[in-house]
Design an enzyme around this catalytic site. Structure first.
Site, PDB file in Angstrom:
ATOM      1  CG  HIS A 103      10.333 -15.259  74.978  1.00  0.00           C
ATOM      2  ND1 HIS A 103      10.643 -16.484  74.434  1.00  0.00           N
ATOM      3  CD2 HIS A 103       9.390 -14.732  74.182  1.00  0.00           C
ATOM      4  CE1 HIS A 103       9.929 -16.678  73.344  1.00  0.00           C
ATOM      5  NE2 HIS A 103       9.151 -15.638  73.179  1.00  0.00           N
ATOM      6  CD  GLN A 104       7.160 -10.991  75.869  1.00  0.00           C
ATOM      7  OE1 GLN A 104       6.161 -11.564  75.433  1.00  0.00           O
ATOM      8  NE2 GLN A 104       7.594  -9.856  75.351  1.00  0.00           N
TER       9      GLN A 104
END
Length: 234
Positions: A103-104
């Site tokens: 994620h991110q």
């Protein structure tokens, strides 16, 4: 072809995620897989030069999954986007086979010029949570990008980089050097951020300075030892 893509993608999630208890769980509950399905449809429209429709489909996929993939981006087989929220993959990004993104992660550009301005990611690369890979650079096969690293320069094949800006870490002392799956891009055993090495070096230097200060004689002059050069004094 579509069935083969879906089967391979689901198998990749099951292989790399212990929480993926069944193929149906992956199919229904994994936004990373959903984002790839939306991207395949948007990319097909982009290849047909239906640019607005492609962007609209990609925008819908972003709204539903929290993962932004430009429809022009080229993605290989068995990509796993783990957790997924906040992932951004830019227009000219290229991703090889068996890549794992957390994620991110951002595969972004550093130039406003048209043309190739996003990273090229090799095969079997892992990019940890929050990492930013920026610019027209190449990440070699089997490379590992640690969590929150900011990568601005090419990474050779088989190299692990961590930190801001990202720097290589030495993996030669690890018992297993062959390519393997390293969660979040950094092996848990024996590999630390190189900044920790710098901190330890500073601690050593500080200890030496304190020892020299402790040897200062009562009249304010520092004692010396042969071969130590300039010493602290008044």
């Amino acid at each position: 072809m579509g069935f083969m893509f879906l089967r391979d993608a689901i198998h990749a999630y099951q292989e790399r995620d212990p929480a993926a208890r069944s193929w149906l769980t992956v199919l229904l509950c994994y936004p990373g897989l959903h984002a790839l399905i939306w991207h395949r449809m948007a990319h097909a429209l982009w290849e047909l030069r239906l640019f607005l429709l492609a962007r609209m489909l990609a925008h819908l996929g972003r709204f539903l999954t929290g993962i932004e993939i430009h429809p022009a981006a080229r993605i290989g087989r068995r990509l796993v986007i783990d957790h997924g929220l906040g992932v951004v993959i830019g227009e000219t990004a290229e991703i090889g086979d068996d890549v794992h993104l957390y994620h991110q992660v951002t595969l972004g550009g550093t130039s406003l010029a048209r043309g190739k301005r996003h990273p090229t990611i090799g095969n079997n690369v892992i990019i940890g949570a929050g990492a930013k890979v920026l610019g027209n650079i190449t990440i070699g096969d089997n490379a590992r990008i640690g969590a929150n690293a900011v990568v601005l320069a090419p990474v050779p094949a088989g190299t692990t980089v961590v930190g801001i800006p990202a720097r290589p870490v030495d993996r030669r002392h690890l018992p297993n050097l062959r390519p393997c799956f390293d969660p979040y891009g950094t092996p848990a055993e024996g590999v630390l951020d190189p900044l920790l090495h710098d901190i330890e070096q500073l601690r050593t230097e500080l200890t030496e300075i304190e020892a020299r200060l402790a040897r200062i004689d009562p009249d304010g002059r520092a004692t010396t030892r042969p071969g130590h050069g300039v010493t602290i004094g008044t």
